[in-house]
Design a protein around this motif. Sequence first.
Motif, PDB file in Angstrom:
ATOM      1  N   ASN A   1       3.634  -1.796   5.334  1.00 44.64           N
ATOM      2  CA  ASN A   1       3.275  -1.373   3.980  1.00 44.64           C
ATOM      3  C   ASN A   1       4.231  -0.266   3.554  1.00 44.64           C
ATOM      4  O   ASN A   1       5.332  -0.136   4.099  1.00 44.64           O
ATOM      5  CB  ASN A   1       1.819  -0.921   3.932  1.00 44.64           C
ATOM      6  N   LYS A   2       3.849   0.550   2.585  1.00 39.48           N
ATOM      7  CA  LYS A   2       4.714   1.611   2.066  1.00 39.48           C
ATOM      8  C   LYS A   2       4.014   2.965   2.134  1.00 39.48           C
ATOM      9  O   LYS A   2       4.143   3.796   1.238  1.00 39.48           O
ATOM     10  CB  LYS A   2       5.118   1.297   0.627  1.00 39.48           C
ATOM     11  N   LEU A   3       3.268   3.176   3.208  1.00 42.66           N
ATOM     12  CA  LEU A   3       2.502   4.416   3.359  1.00 42.66           C
ATOM     13  C   LEU A   3       3.432   5.576   3.709  1.00 42.66           C
ATOM     14  O   LEU A   3       4.108   5.547   4.740  1.00 42.66           O
ATOM     15  CB  LEU A   3       1.449   4.256   4.462  1.00 42.66           C
TER      16      LEU A   3
ATOM     17  N   PHE B   1       2.577  -0.062  12.193  1.00 42.97           N
ATOM     18  CA  PHE B   1       4.011  -0.284  12.372  1.00 42.97           C
ATOM     19  C   PHE B   1       4.671  -0.655  11.037  1.00 42.97           C
ATOM     20  O   PHE B   1       4.106  -1.351  10.201  1.00 42.97           O
ATOM     21  CB  PHE B   1       4.237  -1.419  13.380  1.00 42.97           C
ATOM     22  N   GLY B   2       5.914  -0.172  10.862  1.00 41.60           N
ATOM     23  CA  GLY B   2       6.715  -0.609   9.726  1.00 41.60           C
ATOM     24  C   GLY B   2       6.379   0.037   8.402  1.00 41.60           C
ATOM     25  O   GLY B   2       6.655  -0.539   7.345  1.00 41.60           O
ATOM     26  N   ASN B   3       5.768   1.233   8.408  1.00 45.27           N
ATOM     27  CA  ASN B   3       5.529   1.967   7.164  1.00 45.27           C
ATOM     28  C   ASN B   3       6.648   2.999   6.951  1.00 45.27           C
ATOM     29  O   ASN B   3       7.412   3.314   7.868  1.00 45.27           O
ATOM     30  CB  ASN B   3       4.165   2.655   7.198  1.00 45.27           C
ATOM     31  N   VAL B   4       6.745   3.515   5.737  1.00 43.35           N
ATOM     32  CA  VAL B   4       7.847   4.439   5.396  1.00 43.35           C
ATOM     33  C   VAL B   4       7.370   5.886   5.504  1.00 43.35           C
ATOM     34  O   VAL B   4       7.464   6.659   4.547  1.00 43.35           O
ATOM     35  CB  VAL B   4       8.387   4.134   3.979  1.00 43.35           C
ATOM     36  N   PHE B   5       6.861   6.254   6.666  1.00 42.14           N
ATOM     37  CA  PHE B   5       6.306   7.588   6.841  1.00 42.14           C
ATOM     38  C   PHE B   5       7.374   8.660   6.604  1.00 42.14           C
ATOM     39  O   PHE B   5       8.499   8.561   7.099  1.00 42.14           O
ATOM     40  CB  PHE B   5       5.718   7.746   8.236  1.00 42.14           C
ATOM     41  N   GLU B   6       6.981   9.694   5.842  1.00 41.65           N
ATOM     42  CA  GLU B   6       7.889  10.805   5.554  1.00 41.65           C
ATOM     43  C   GLU B   6       7.927  11.773   6.734  1.00 41.65           C
ATOM     44  O   GLU B   6       6.990  11.839   7.534  1.00 41.65           O
ATOM     45  CB  GLU B   6       7.425  11.548   4.299  1.00 41.65           C
ATOM     46  N   GLN B   7       8.990  12.531   6.809  1.00 41.32           N
ATOM     47  CA  GLN B   7       9.097  13.556   7.838  1.00 41.32           C
ATOM     48  C   GLN B   7       8.237  14.750   7.422  1.00 41.32           C
ATOM     49  O   GLN B   7       8.470  15.346   6.365  1.00 41.32           O
ATOM     50  CB  GLN B   7      10.551  13.990   8.000  1.00 41.32           C
ATOM     51  N   PRO B   8       7.216  15.119   8.198  1.00 43.29           N
ATOM     52  CA  PRO B   8       6.334  16.219   7.792  1.00 43.29           C
ATOM     53  C   PRO B   8       7.040  17.567   7.887  1.00 43.29           C
ATOM     54  O   PRO B   8       7.905  17.776   8.739  1.00 43.29           O
ATOM     55  CB  PRO B   8       5.186  16.125   8.795  1.00 43.29           C
ATOM     56  N   ASN B   9       6.650  18.478   6.991  1.00 43.16           N
ATOM     57  CA  ASN B   9       7.195  19.838   7.005  1.00 43.16           C
ATOM     58  C   ASN B   9       6.109  20.794   6.545  1.00 43.16           C
ATOM     59  O   ASN B   9       5.872  20.972   5.352  1.00 43.16           O
ATOM     60  CB  ASN B   9       8.428  19.946   6.116  1.00 43.16           C
ATOM     61  N   LEU B  10       5.466  21.400   7.514  1.00 42.80           N
ATOM     62  CA  LEU B  10       4.353  22.303   7.221  1.00 42.80           C
ATOM     63  C   LEU B  10       4.815  23.558   6.488  1.00 42.80           C
ATOM     64  O   LEU B  10       4.050  24.195   5.760  1.00 42.80           O
ATOM     65  CB  LEU B  10       3.645  22.679   8.524  1.00 42.80           C
TER      66      LEU B  10
ATOM     67  N   THR C   1       4.262   7.223  18.445  1.00 44.58           N
ATOM     68  CA  THR C   1       2.852   6.967  18.097  1.00 44.58           C
ATOM     69  C   THR C   1       2.331   8.103  17.223  1.00 44.58           C
ATOM     70  O   THR C   1       1.138   8.361  17.174  1.00 44.58           O
ATOM     71  CB  THR C   1       1.980   6.852  19.362  1.00 44.58           C
ATOM     72  N   GLU C   2       3.249   8.781  16.529  1.00 43.59           N
ATOM     73  CA  GLU C   2       2.852   9.895  15.665  1.00 43.59           C
ATOM     74  C   GLU C   2       3.097   9.523  14.201  1.00 43.59           C
ATOM     75  O   GLU C   2       3.980   8.734  13.881  1.00 43.59           O
ATOM     76  CB  GLU C   2       3.632  11.159  16.022  1.00 43.59           C
ATOM     77  N   ALA C   3       2.286  10.118  13.325  1.00 42.07           N
ATOM     78  CA  ALA C   3       2.417   9.856  11.887  1.00 42.07           C
ATOM     79  C   ALA C   3       2.063  11.122  11.117  1.00 42.07           C
ATOM     80  O   ALA C   3       1.295  11.962  11.604  1.00 42.07           O
ATOM     81  CB  ALA C   3       1.494   8.716  11.475  1.00 42.07           C
ATOM     82  N   PRO C   4       2.631  11.274   9.916  1.00 38.80           N
ATOM     83  CA  PRO C   4       2.305  12.461   9.109  1.00 38.80           C
ATOM     84  C   PRO C   4       0.922  12.330   8.477  1.00 38.80           C
ATOM     85  O   PRO C   4       0.532  11.249   8.037  1.00 38.80           O
ATOM     86  CB  PRO C   4       3.397  12.460   8.038  1.00 38.80           C
ATOM     87  N   ILE C   5       0.214  13.422   8.474  1.00 32.14           N
ATOM     88  CA  ILE C   5      -1.129  13.425   7.874  1.00 32.14           C
ATOM     89  C   ILE C   5      -1.207  14.569   6.871  1.00 32.14           C
ATOM     90  O   ILE C   5      -0.687  15.667   7.103  1.00 32.14           O
ATOM     91  CB  ILE C   5      -2.222  13.547   8.961  1.00 32.14           C
ATOM     92  N   LEU C   6      -1.835  14.282   5.752  1.00 25.91           N
ATOM     93  CA  LEU C   6      -1.923  15.246   4.649  1.00 25.91           C
ATOM     94  C   LEU C   6      -3.039  16.255   4.929  1.00 25.91           C
ATOM     95  O   LEU C   6      -4.144  15.868   5.311  1.00 25.91           O
ATOM     96  CB  LEU C   6      -2.207  14.496   3.350  1.00 25.91           C
TER      97      LEU C   6
ATOM     98  N   LEU D   1       0.822  -1.212   0.000  1.00 29.64           N
ATOM     99  CA  LEU D   1       0.000   0.000   0.000  1.00 29.64           C
ATOM    100  C   LEU D   1       0.855   1.261   0.000  1.00 29.64           C
ATOM    101  O   LEU D   1       1.731   1.429   0.851  1.00 29.64           O
ATOM    102  CB  LEU D   1      -0.909   0.023   1.226  1.00 29.64           C
ATOM    103  N   ILE D   2       0.560   2.131  -0.943  1.00 32.62           N
ATOM    104  CA  ILE D   2       1.238   3.435  -0.977  1.00 32.62           C
ATOM    105  C   ILE D   2       0.293   4.555  -0.523  1.00 32.62           C
ATOM    106  O   ILE D   2       0.727   5.681  -0.305  1.00 32.62           O
ATOM    107  CB  ILE D   2       1.779   3.745  -2.386  1.00 32.62           C
ATOM    108  N   ARG D   3      -0.989   4.201  -0.350  1.00 38.01           N
ATOM    109  CA  ARG D   3      -1.938   5.196   0.163  1.00 38.01           C
ATOM    110  C   ARG D   3      -3.220   4.504   0.617  1.00 38.01           C
ATOM    111  O   ARG D   3      -3.568   3.426   0.150  1.00 38.01           O
ATOM    112  CB  ARG D   3      -2.281   6.235  -0.901  1.00 38.01           C
ATOM    113  N   PHE D   4      -3.914   5.143   1.530  1.00 38.47           N
ATOM    114  CA  PHE D   4      -5.268   4.756   1.920  1.00 38.47           C
ATOM    115  C   PHE D   4      -6.252   5.469   0.990  1.00 38.47           C
ATOM    116  O   PHE D   4      -5.908   6.497   0.400  1.00 38.47           O
ATOM    117  CB  PHE D   4      -5.569   5.190   3.350  1.00 38.47           C
ATOM    118  N   PRO D   5      -7.491   4.962   0.858  1.00 38.15           N
ATOM    119  CA  PRO D   5      -8.519   5.755   0.168  1.00 38.15           C
ATOM    120  C   PRO D   5      -8.642   7.104   0.877  1.00 38.15           C
ATOM    121  O   PRO D   5      -8.738   7.143   2.109  1.00 38.15           O
ATOM    122  CB  PRO D   5      -9.798   4.914   0.328  1.00 38.15           C
TER     123      PRO D   5
END
Length: 421
Positions: A286-288, A306-315, A397-402, A265-269
């Motif tokens: 996955n590859k989110l 766990f184990g996704n390739v989350f990018e470092q967010p930059n607002l 327990t944090e993740a980047p959100i669009l 997976l590279i994205r969720f709906p």
Amino acid sequence: MKLQCEVEVVNRHLPTFGLKGRGKGTRAVLSLGRPSDKTLPQSQSGTAHLVIHTLKDKTGSRYKLKENIEQFFTKFVEEGKATVRLKEPAVDVCLSKANSSNLKNFLSAVRLAHQGCAVETLPLLTLAPLKTSEVEKPKTKMVITSKKDYPLTKNFPYSLEHLQASYCRLARIDMRMLCLKKLKKLDLSHNHIKKLPATIGDLVNLQELILNDNHLETFSEVLCSSTLQKSLQSLDLSQNKIKALPLQFCQLQELIYLKLDDNELIRFPFKIGQLSNLRFLSAARNKLPFLPSSFKKLSLEYLDLFGNVFEQPNLLVPNIQLTIPLTLLETSARAVLNYRIPYASHIIPFHLCQDLDTSKSCECGKSCLSSFIQATITMNLHYVAHTVVLVDNMGGTEAPILCYFCSLTCYSQFLDKINKK
């Protein structure tokens, strides 16, 4: 003519002796037929009889029907229940758990036999002992865990509610399974299935679908628009090769459990937030790179990313796709969405409907189509889930959100709000 149901034969003389019946039905097959026994009197050998076959009595108990029925009780026939009161012997034949349509047809034939209709006009069988398989309670569960046990020449029992066929090396879903209209759980894990037929959507009672460890690359849009919208509560697609789920996936409104571990997976709906009943979501390994904006609308009990390739967010480094002034298409689309004006393909062109379906939601609550500012921010996953599996080995327990912003003003106001915190 035969009828499968539960039967209790109640002797009406029992109460006079201070006794009462069991009050519980027994699985049985009722036959309407003509005895072939030469031992019977000639007056009975050609007449219609009601025969009740059970597992203990496969030969069956026989009751003459001609002018021998005192009364029919059919108030609850739509629920598969009825009672036939016989004169001799003085018994009540209580029927339950029958198919209502079959029960009505059977009672109609019994009534004709009672009225003395010509034997030739009735759907009679030549009565004989039944096989054990005909009398047994319908099978509701079947578990197959090896290829050698997989049925090749016999059909699956029509009454199945739970079917598991794992480790059978199935390359496709057996079409015979798709005729099992009572199926509630279908487990086809650990096979080689590459594609799902659209006809799975015809399984109107299907609540749980397990497809982990197969070779799936997609989940069909057609399935998302089928009757699964109203029935499917649990879906396991883990250990496959799925890269993305279709936009229509969010139409599966009854989903409670969703497993997507070990895919690509590279994205969720991006409208996953519409799954309002979802409580357990697992998409580990996955590859989110980030989560969609609507992810914030979820209310989960358990979440594992766990184990996704989350990018470092930059607002502060946004993706700006604003067009100033706004195009007529953008202005019109925003008006339709913000004022909730109904639209459909019979009102406006189909491609415009697709564009509106993929609109973005600004942090201010308004909508935008293709003119926006896009940025990623950090969100603590406990905001949407009670129990969160750590995102990485560092204990996070944090993740980047669009996020999307419909104007420069909205973006600036959001920056000010973040800075104040």
